[in-house]
Design a protein around this motif. Structure first.
Motif, PDB file in Angstrom:
ATOM      1  N   VAL A 167       7.768 -21.470 -16.301  1.00 49.60           N
ATOM      2  CA  VAL A 167       7.554 -20.369 -15.288  1.00 49.60           C
ATOM      3  C   VAL A 167       6.497 -19.625 -15.938  1.00 49.60           C
ATOM      4  CG1 VAL A 167       8.302 -18.255 -14.261  1.00 49.60           C
ATOM      5  CG2 VAL A 167       9.791 -20.401 -14.277  1.00 49.60           C
ATOM      6  N   LEU A 168       5.432 -19.244 -15.262  1.00 51.33           N
ATOM      7  CA  LEU A 168       4.073 -18.522 -15.541  1.00 51.33           C
ATOM      8  C   LEU A 168       4.181 -17.116 -14.343  1.00 51.33           C
ATOM      9  CD1 LEU A 168       1.618 -21.218 -16.372  1.00 51.33           C
ATOM     10  CD2 LEU A 168       2.996 -19.909 -17.718  1.00 51.33           C
ATOM     11  N   GLY A 169       3.963 -16.136 -15.093  1.00 54.11           N
ATOM     12  CA  GLY A 169       4.036 -14.841 -14.361  1.00 54.11           C
ATOM     13  C   GLY A 169       3.064 -13.821 -14.679  1.00 54.11           C
ATOM     14  N   TRP A 170       2.794 -12.950 -13.504  1.00 51.47           N
ATOM     15  CA  TRP A 170       1.757 -11.592 -13.912  1.00 51.47           C
ATOM     16  C   TRP A 170       2.338 -10.644 -13.036  1.00 51.47           C
ATOM     17  CZ3 TRP A 170      -1.017  -9.262  -9.704  1.00 51.47           C
ATOM     18  CH2 TRP A 170      -1.654  -8.310 -10.293  1.00 51.47           C
ATOM     19  N   GLN A 171       2.370  -9.424 -13.720  1.00 48.10           N
ATOM     20  CA  GLN A 171       2.882  -8.290 -12.972  1.00 48.10           C
ATOM     21  C   GLN A 171       2.068  -6.966 -13.302  1.00 48.10           C
ATOM     22  OE1 GLN A 171       6.907  -7.344 -14.625  1.00 48.10           O
ATOM     23  NE2 GLN A 171       6.358  -7.931 -16.858  1.00 48.10           N
ATOM     24  N   SER A 172       2.049  -6.258 -12.220  1.00 47.07           N
ATOM     25  CA  SER A 172       1.180  -4.753 -12.403  1.00 47.07           C
ATOM     26  C   SER A 172       1.827  -3.857 -11.568  1.00 47.07           C
ATOM     27  CB  SER A 172      -0.383  -5.168 -12.041  1.00 47.07           C
ATOM     28  OG  SER A 172      -1.041  -4.081 -12.015  1.00 47.07           O
ATOM     29  N   GLN A 173       1.747  -2.742 -12.077  1.00 45.09           N
ATOM     30  CA  GLN A 173       2.090  -1.560 -11.442  1.00 45.09           C
ATOM     31  C   GLN A 173       1.011  -0.608 -11.316  1.00 45.09           C
ATOM     32  OE1 GLN A 173       6.333  -0.475 -11.454  1.00 45.09           O
ATOM     33  NE2 GLN A 173       5.784   1.741 -11.673  1.00 45.09           N
ATOM     34  N   PHE A 174       0.806   0.152 -10.068  1.00 47.02           N
ATOM     35  CA  PHE A 174      -0.308   1.377 -10.137  1.00 47.02           C
ATOM     36  C   PHE A 174       0.427   2.377  -9.218  1.00 47.02           C
ATOM     37  CE2 PHE A 174      -1.686  -1.889  -7.312  1.00 47.02           C
ATOM     38  CZ  PHE A 174      -1.973  -1.171  -6.335  1.00 47.02           C
ATOM     39  N   ASN A 175       0.173   3.760  -9.013  1.00 43.85           N
ATOM     40  CA  ASN A 175       0.428   4.617  -8.172  1.00 43.85           C
ATOM     41  C   ASN A 175      -0.765   5.241  -7.396  1.00 43.85           C
ATOM     42  OD1 ASN A 175       2.500   4.555 -10.097  1.00 43.85           O
ATOM     43  ND2 ASN A 175       3.249   6.531  -9.570  1.00 43.85           N
ATOM     44  N   ILE A 176      -0.352   5.303  -6.010  1.00 41.54           N
ATOM     45  CA  ILE A 176      -1.506   5.753  -5.199  1.00 41.54           C
ATOM     46  C   ILE A 176      -0.647   7.138  -4.550  1.00 41.54           C
ATOM     47  CG2 ILE A 176      -2.771   5.695  -3.091  1.00 41.54           C
ATOM     48  CD1 ILE A 176      -3.003   2.949  -3.523  1.00 41.54           C
ATOM     49  N   GLY A 177      -1.286   8.289  -5.176  1.00 39.48           N
ATOM     50  CA  GLY A 177      -0.627   9.711  -4.863  1.00 39.48           C
ATOM     51  C   GLY A 177       1.105   9.600  -5.545  1.00 39.48           C
ATOM     52  N   GLN A 178       1.861   9.825  -4.551  1.00 36.55           N
ATOM     53  CA  GLN A 178       3.294  10.015  -5.024  1.00 36.55           C
ATOM     54  C   GLN A 178       4.023   8.458  -4.423  1.00 36.55           C
ATOM     55  OE1 GLN A 178       4.534  13.523  -3.172  1.00 36.55           O
ATOM     56  NE2 GLN A 178       3.414  14.823  -4.493  1.00 36.55           N
ATOM     57  N   GLN A 179       3.584   7.484  -4.721  1.00 34.28           N
ATOM     58  CA  GLN A 179       4.145   6.268  -4.259  1.00 34.28           C
ATOM     59  C   GLN A 179       3.589   5.125  -5.220  1.00 34.28           C
ATOM     60  OE1 GLN A 179       3.300   5.138  -0.035  1.00 34.28           O
ATOM     61  NE2 GLN A 179       0.801   6.042  -0.201  1.00 34.28           N
ATOM     62  N   TYR A 180       4.446   4.177  -5.343  1.00 29.86           N
ATOM     63  CA  TYR A 180       3.881   3.331  -6.514  1.00 29.86           C
ATOM     64  C   TYR A 180       4.072   1.827  -5.877  1.00 29.86           C
ATOM     65  CZ  TYR A 180       8.246   1.527  -8.633  1.00 29.86           C
ATOM     66  OH  TYR A 180       9.747   0.932  -8.851  1.00 29.86           O
ATOM     67  N   PHE A 181       3.265   0.880  -6.432  1.00 26.99           N
ATOM     68  CA  PHE A 181       3.275  -0.381  -5.934  1.00 26.99           C
ATOM     69  C   PHE A 181       3.244  -1.343  -7.231  1.00 26.99           C
ATOM     70  CE2 PHE A 181       0.767   2.006  -2.985  1.00 26.99           C
ATOM     71  CZ  PHE A 181       1.200   1.596  -1.827  1.00 26.99           C
ATOM     72  N   ARG A 182       4.368  -2.488  -7.246  1.00 27.27           N
ATOM     73  CA  ARG A 182       4.511  -3.290  -8.364  1.00 27.27           C
ATOM     74  C   ARG A 182       4.135  -4.456  -7.552  1.00 27.27           C
ATOM     75  NH1 ARG A 182       5.911  -4.679 -13.387  1.00 27.27           N
ATOM     76  NH2 ARG A 182       6.114  -2.622 -13.846  1.00 27.27           N
ATOM     77  N   TRP A 183       3.285  -5.254  -8.241  1.00 29.77           N
ATOM     78  CA  TRP A 183       3.061  -6.843  -7.550  1.00 29.77           C
ATOM     79  C   TRP A 183       3.534  -7.572  -8.751  1.00 29.77           C
ATOM     80  CZ3 TRP A 183       1.180  -8.005  -3.029  1.00 29.77           C
ATOM     81  CH2 TRP A 183       0.448  -6.944  -2.297  1.00 29.77           C
ATOM     82  N   ILE A 184       4.165  -8.931  -8.412  1.00 24.95           N
ATOM     83  CA  ILE A 184       4.649  -9.929  -8.988  1.00 24.95           C
ATOM     84  C   ILE A 184       4.301 -11.138  -8.358  1.00 24.95           C
ATOM     85  CG2 ILE A 184       6.586 -10.990  -9.971  1.00 24.95           C
ATOM     86  CD1 ILE A 184       8.022  -8.291  -9.631  1.00 24.95           C
ATOM     87  N   VAL A 185       3.504 -12.031  -9.344  1.00 23.82           N
ATOM     88  CA  VAL A 185       3.232 -13.353  -9.072  1.00 23.82           C
ATOM     89  C   VAL A 185       3.819 -14.371 -10.017  1.00 23.82           C
ATOM     90  CG1 VAL A 185       1.200 -14.968  -8.696  1.00 23.82           C
ATOM     91  CG2 VAL A 185       0.893 -12.623  -8.057  1.00 23.82           C
ATOM     92  N   GLU A 186       4.427 -15.445  -9.475  1.00 29.31           N
ATOM     93  CA  GLU A 186       5.364 -16.240 -10.254  1.00 29.31           C
ATOM     94  C   GLU A 186       5.232 -17.736  -9.705  1.00 29.31           C
ATOM     95  OE1 GLU A 186       8.808 -13.397 -12.448  1.00 29.31           O
ATOM     96  OE2 GLU A 186       9.413 -15.399 -11.552  1.00 29.31           O
ATOM     97  N   THR A 187       5.132 -18.741 -10.726  1.00 32.48           N
ATOM     98  CA  THR A 187       4.945 -20.208 -10.308  1.00 32.48           C
ATOM     99  C   THR A 187       5.924 -20.714 -11.134  1.00 32.48           C
ATOM    100  OG1 THR A 187       3.815 -22.095  -9.974  1.00 32.48           O
ATOM    101  CG2 THR A 187       3.021 -20.484 -11.527  1.00 32.48           C
ATOM    102  N   LYS A 188       6.719 -21.643 -10.615  1.00 30.75           N
ATOM    103  CA  LYS A 188       7.713 -22.571 -11.434  1.00 30.75           C
ATOM    104  C   LYS A 188       7.096 -24.038 -11.318  1.00 30.75           C
ATOM    105  CE  LYS A 188      12.218 -24.423 -11.910  1.00 30.75           C
ATOM    106  NZ  LYS A 188      13.704 -24.428 -11.580  1.00 30.75           N
ATOM    107  N   THR A 189       7.096 -24.716 -12.282  1.00 31.19           N
ATOM    108  CA  THR A 189       6.350 -26.002 -12.284  1.00 31.19           C
ATOM    109  C   THR A 189       7.405 -26.962 -13.088  1.00 31.19           C
ATOM    110  OG1 THR A 189       4.151 -25.189 -12.150  1.00 31.19           O
ATOM    111  CG2 THR A 189       4.632 -27.622 -12.756  1.00 31.19           C
ATOM    112  N   LEU A 190       7.728 -28.040 -12.641  1.00 29.50           N
ATOM    113  CA  LEU A 190       8.638 -29.016 -13.430  1.00 29.50           C
ATOM    114  C   LEU A 190       7.884 -30.328 -13.911  1.00 29.50           C
ATOM    115  CD1 LEU A 190      11.552 -29.557 -10.493  1.00 29.50           C
ATOM    116  CD2 LEU A 190      11.486 -28.056 -12.491  1.00 29.50           C
TER     117      LEU A 190
END
Length: 456
Positions: free
Chosen positions: A324-347
């Motif tokens: 499994v390979l993944g990337w995650q990031s979080q940032f705020n815009i004003g008083q709300q936040y966003f977390r992005w997660i991207v993952e891939t599983k390979t056999l």
């Protein structure tokens, strides 16, 4: 300057009010893998270099990160990191002060969801839970009574009473021992977990853990071993799982795990290896790493991100079976936040062969517990994108798109959306839906679920 101070006061007030409303804290001596919002903020602090202890083994003992949090100079943090810090501190104080130690939760789904992602909601058909817990200086316990309808180990829906999420834990120095059945999560991933992911019902057993601090070369570290009984259709219902995780520097986290499943008469030693032809015991190795990337500061907003990977061996072999390979990031815009997660599983080719054999005959599949594999051995090649979005009024959205392999030649697309709404102090309502796109053979499928939780 005056406008900045007014802004800070508004943010502080918002944080205080929202935390009392959401009330993710509980009286447990550890952070359990049942709150995506809280884990997101904890991950922000780790990616920002504010936590030196390993945080990818859940439940996570609060004492392990308390010293790191006490060293933080909050006045030097941008507003977005202050929000994350305040959230985690509030949860930690809730544990230490033993507040909100009673809970009632009820939920219903149009069908039991096959979801093993972090804090997966409503993997039962329906469920009601009532619990009471106490945290003292050296010990803690929870008594939870459940009545639920879910697939059993053979895949048939059945209703039963259980003590899932009950435990007794005792700490002595840096060591602790616990008896009971609680959710666990081993690794830095969010959607796919090749070691120990979300289970439909908890696995009862005994766990021993120890934490070390400031060792040469390995820094802070954590080790634990668990022995329990899984509900599986094959004879290897006994499970012995161990994990070692360490953080030599605050931007690097490394973990290794070993698990063995065996029958009543199939155990012949631990960490000794198992031959591929042995049906009375099965074992698997896994390892993971998380690398935090430099924080990007933009005025009062900090963008944190990290890369991570997890790999597992073939069953009863030491060669690679899946990754499994993944990337995650979080940032705020004003008083709300966003977390992005991207993952891939390979056999690997051999890993896919084992997966297809297990899907054809689930009695030989490893890691099954009530028809959901803790090590994702029931999931083929997959990829997913997930967004966690928290609005200024503390509505928590989770949106996920996924493409996964099926036993037929055609891949399947699916989407999941959920929202958690704070109703009043200590009340939360969660609504969600799954959509599976139409294939050449089947029509599109919709499913729905709802749950309500009250802490007091």
């Amino acid at each position: 300057m005056k406008s900045l101070l007014l802004s800070l006061n508004r943010v502080a007030l918002l944080c205080s009010v929202s935390f009392f409303i959401i009330n993710s804290a509980n009286a447990s001596p550890w952070f359990e893998p049942d709150d995506v919002y809280l884990r997101s903020d904890l991950q922000v602090l780790a990616d920002a270099g504010l936590i030196n202890s390993p945080i990818n083994t859940y439940p996570l003992k609060w004492a392990r990160i308390n010293a790191d949090l006490e060293k933080v100079d909050v006045s030097q943090l941008p507003l977005s990191l202050r929000q994350s810090y305040a959230h985690v501190i509030y949860a930690l104080q809730g544990a230490f002060l033993d507040r909100n130690n009673q809970r009632f939760k009820a939920g219903y789904a149009s069908k039991a969801r096959n979801d093993s992602s972090f804090s997966a909601p409503m993997t039962q058909k329906w469920r009601s839970l009532s619990s009471y817990e106490i945290t003292a200086h050296d010990y803690a316990y929870r008594l939870a009574v459940n009545y639920q309808n879910q697939p059993n180990k053979y895949g048939n829906n059945s209703s039963e009473f259980s003590l899932d999420n009950s435990f007794f834990a005792y700490s002595f120095g840096n060591a602790s021992v616990s008896v009971g059945s609680i959710q666990r999560w081993w690794g830095p991933t969010w959607i796919y977990n090749l070691a120990w992911g979300h289970t439909r019902s908890t696995i009862p057993g005994v766990d021993f853990a120890y934490d070390g601090y400031d060792w040469p070369l390995i820094g802070n570290w954590h080790i634990e071993t668990f022995i329990g009984n899984a509900k599986t259709p094959n004879a290897n219902h006994k499970q012995w799982s161990s994990r070692f995780e360490f953080s030599p520097i605050n931007w690097l986290d490394i973990g290794v795990s070993y698990q063995k499943w065996f029958s009543d008469h199939g155990f012949n030693g631990y960490l000794t290896g198992v031959s591929g032809s042995n049906d009375l015991q099965q074992d698997q190795y896994s390892g993971d790493i998380r690398l935090s990337l430099p924080t990007i500061n933009f005025r009062q907003m900090a963008v944190t991100q990290s890369l991570y990977a997890q790999g597992s061996s073939l069953i009863n072999e030491q060669s690679l079976g899946s990754m499994v390979l993944g990337w995650q990031s979080q940032f705020n815009i004003g008083q709300q936040y966003f977390r992005w997660i991207v993952e891939t599983k390979t056999l690997t080719s051999d890993g896919e062969a084992q997966w297809r054999a297990g899907m054809a005959n689930r009695t030989i599949m490893t890691g099954l517990h009530n028809q959901l594999a803790i090590n994702n051995s029931d999931i083929g090649n997959s990829k997913a994108v997930k967004l966690i979005w928290v609005t200024p009024n503390d509505w928590q959205w989770a949106l996920q798109g996924q493409r996964y392999q099926t036993v037929s030649a055609q891949d399947q697309d699916s989407a999941t959306a959920s929202i958690t709404i704070p109703l009043a102090k200590s009340n939360r309502l969660t609504l969600g839906s799954d959509y599976i796109a139409a294939s050449s053979r089947d029509a599109a499928q919709w499913s729905y679920w709802a749950s309500w939780e009250f802490r007091f």
